[in-house]
Design a protein around this motif. Structure first.
Motif, PDB file in Angstrom:
ATOM      1  N   UNK A  38       0.828  -1.206   0.000  1.00 11.21           N
ATOM      2  CA  UNK A  38       0.000   0.000   0.000  1.00 11.21           C
ATOM      3  C   UNK A  38       0.862   1.256   0.000  1.00 11.21           C
ATOM      4  N   UNK A  39       1.945   1.255   0.764  1.00 13.33           N
ATOM      5  CA  UNK A  39       2.845   2.406   0.787  1.00 13.33           C
ATOM      6  C   UNK A  39       3.486   2.625  -0.585  1.00 13.33           C
ATOM      7  N   UNK A  40       3.861   1.525  -1.250  1.00 10.32           N
ATOM      8  CA  UNK A  40       4.446   1.639  -2.590  1.00 10.32           C
ATOM      9  C   UNK A  40       3.438   2.198  -3.587  1.00 10.32           C
ATOM     10  N   UNK A  41       2.189   1.747  -3.493  1.00  9.21           N
ATOM     11  CA  UNK A  41       1.162   2.264  -4.396  1.00  9.21           C
ATOM     12  C   UNK A  41       0.898   3.743  -4.147  1.00  9.21           C
ATOM     13  N   UNK A  42       0.850   4.136  -2.877  1.00  8.44           N
ATOM     14  CA  UNK A  42       0.610   5.542  -2.562  1.00  8.44           C
ATOM     15  C   UNK A  42       1.765   6.431  -2.998  1.00  8.44           C
ATOM     16  N   UNK A  43       2.971   5.937  -2.869  1.00 13.34           N
ATOM     17  CA  UNK A  43       4.110   6.756  -3.290  1.00 13.34           C
ATOM     18  C   UNK A  43       4.215   6.837  -4.813  1.00 13.34           C
ATOM     19  N   UNK A  44       3.617   5.874  -5.523  1.00 11.77           N
ATOM     20  CA  UNK A  44       3.650   5.895  -6.983  1.00 11.77           C
ATOM     21  C   UNK A  44       2.622   6.842  -7.588  1.00 11.77           C
ATOM     22  N   UNK A  45       1.652   7.283  -6.797  1.00  9.27           N
ATOM     23  CA  UNK A  45       0.641   8.201  -7.318  1.00  9.27           C
ATOM     24  C   UNK A  45       1.258   9.560  -7.623  1.00  9.27           C
ATOM     25  N   UNK A  46       0.834  10.175  -8.726  1.00  9.23           N
ATOM     26  CA  UNK A  46       1.359  11.506  -9.024  1.00  9.23           C
ATOM     27  C   UNK A  46       0.797  12.539  -8.045  1.00  9.23           C
TER      28      UNK A  46
END
Length: 69
Positions: A38-46
């Motif tokens: 989840x942290x990786x997905x959130x950090x990948x958001x523009x």
């Protein structure tokens, strides 16, 4: 109770306790993996620059709530 039944009962209790500990460890690991994903997905958001809310709506909108249906 004889010694054999006491021993078998203790063995069964120890096995159940070990199964609980293993299940808890697996659950904890799964939650850690889920958190890192989840942290990786959130950090990948523009990152989006938001305009101030007052600039996007006319001044008369959003000042009251209609409670009649």
């Amino acid at each position: 109770m004889d010694a054999v039944s006491v021993a078998s009962m203790m063995t069964a209790m120890q096995q159940a306790q070990l199964q609980d500990q293993v299940g808890t460890a697996v659950l904890r690991k799964a939650l850690d993996v889920q958190e890192s994903t989840a942290q990786a997905l959130l950090s990948a958001l523009p990152q989006i620059q938001q305009a101030p809310i007052s600039a996007s709506n006319p001044p008369h909108l959003g000042n009251s709530v209609n409670i009649f249906a």
